[in-house]
Design an enzyme around this catalytic site. Sequence first.
Site, PDB file in Angstrom:
ATOM      1  N   LYS A  53      20.380  -0.574  31.642  1.00 34.90           N
ATOM      2  CA  LYS A  53      21.219   0.631  31.532  1.00 34.90           C
ATOM      3  C   LYS A  53      20.884   1.617  32.658  1.00 34.90           C
ATOM      4  O   LYS A  53      21.784   2.218  33.254  1.00 34.90           O
ATOM      5  CB  LYS A  53      21.017   1.281  30.157  1.00 34.90           C
ATOM      6  N   GLN A  97      17.430   4.152  22.098  1.00 32.33           N
ATOM      7  CA  GLN A  97      17.533   2.698  21.972  1.00 32.33           C
ATOM      8  C   GLN A  97      17.130   2.261  20.570  1.00 32.33           C
ATOM      9  O   GLN A  97      16.105   2.689  20.043  1.00 32.33           O
ATOM     10  CB  GLN A  97      16.647   2.027  23.044  1.00 32.33           C
ATOM     11  N   ASP A 120      26.382   6.518  22.552  1.00 30.91           N
ATOM     12  CA  ASP A 120      26.628   5.260  21.835  1.00 30.91           C
ATOM     13  C   ASP A 120      27.812   5.325  20.876  1.00 30.91           C
ATOM     14  O   ASP A 120      28.219   4.302  20.339  1.00 30.91           O
ATOM     15  CB  ASP A 120      25.390   4.901  20.999  1.00 30.91           C
TER      16      ASP A 120
HETATM   17  N1  GUN Z   1      20.254  -1.760  20.423  1.00 32.80           N
HETATM   18  C1  GUN Z   1      21.056  -2.842  20.490  1.00 32.80           C
HETATM   19  N2  GUN Z   1      22.275  -2.490  20.942  1.00 32.80           N
HETATM   20  C2  GUN Z   1      22.249  -1.155  21.160  1.00 32.80           C
HETATM   21  C3  GUN Z   1      23.208  -0.217  21.632  1.00 32.80           C
HETATM   22  O1  GUN Z   1      24.368  -0.533  21.935  1.00 32.80           O
HETATM   23  N3  GUN Z   1      22.765   1.058  21.731  1.00 32.80           N
HETATM   24  C4  GUN Z   1      21.524   1.441  21.384  1.00 32.80           C
HETATM   25  N4  GUN Z   1      21.197   2.727  21.485  1.00 32.80           N
HETATM   26  N5  GUN Z   1      20.614   0.606  20.941  1.00 32.80           N
HETATM   27  C5  GUN Z   1      20.980  -0.695  20.840  1.00 32.80           C
END
Ligand code: GUN
Length: 285
Positions: A53, A97, A120
């Site tokens: 990311k 996350q 998100d």
């Molecule tokens: N963990 C697995 N997928 C995601 C996601 O799309 N966003 C976040 N913040 N954590 C994750």
Amino acid sequence: MSAKVLSGTELAKKIKNELKVTVEDLKKNGVHPCLAVVIVGNDPASRIYVNLKKNDCAEIGIESQEYALDESTTEEELLALIHKLNNDPKISAILVQSPVPKHIDEDRVILAINPEKDADCFHPVNVGKLMIGKPEFLPCTPAGVMELLEENGIDVAGKECVVVGRSNIVGKPQAIMLLSKNGTVTVCHSRTKNLEEVCKRADILVAAVGRAEIIKGSFVKPGAVVIDVGVSKTAEDKLVGDVDFAAVSEIASAVTKVTGGVGPMTRAVLMKNTVKAAKLQANKG
Ligand code: GUN
């Protein structure tokens, strides 16, 4: 193999190139998108995702700030950091996350994020807006899947859509998004009877349970579109999806691979949300 492989890598690249131009323009107008990425603990998969990311941000010209917190961080400490980031005008969007360590209540963490900085689209305000058809942000993985379908000319209207998995991150919002495009949607889960039979009805099948290769060739109607959201590791440490790719690609008309499929699309939508958040805040002045 007969199925077309839908490339998330290629489409994500296109989206990121477009965002790069948008970000350059925003910067000329004094708007500097910045994503705060919070990671708690030492989950190796989370570390990989966070690094990817941050790389995406760098590619597009979005600033990213990483907050890597110790596994022993308390819920109060994490909430205090989120309040600080909410109140920092330099931060456009916040991502925590998932998963967080067990002693932290993830729901409280999500609720603490300012909905206007919700990279998100996990906050109930944003989930609610999506539910009533007036989304501000989009949930990253389900929206990535929708873009992949659209880009490849796969129309959802009137189609039998089956989503396997009912998580808040993927299954539930995926069902809402397919419904909003006029699909006829069925959601399957661990208590579903005759999973194979229900999946076989699907024109569009989205698998998002995280169970290695549970979708066998026999679950797929000839010519169906099969999207694999799952990522798991086998006992031999091999990365596999929810879909038995070798078998399903002989039957489906289109399919995604576990790498270069949905993953890059998830991150591309995250970047879109970050830019959107920066714009929203700039317009509020
Ligand atoms: N963990 C697995 N997928 C995601 C996601 O799309 N966003 C976040 N913040 N954590 C994750």
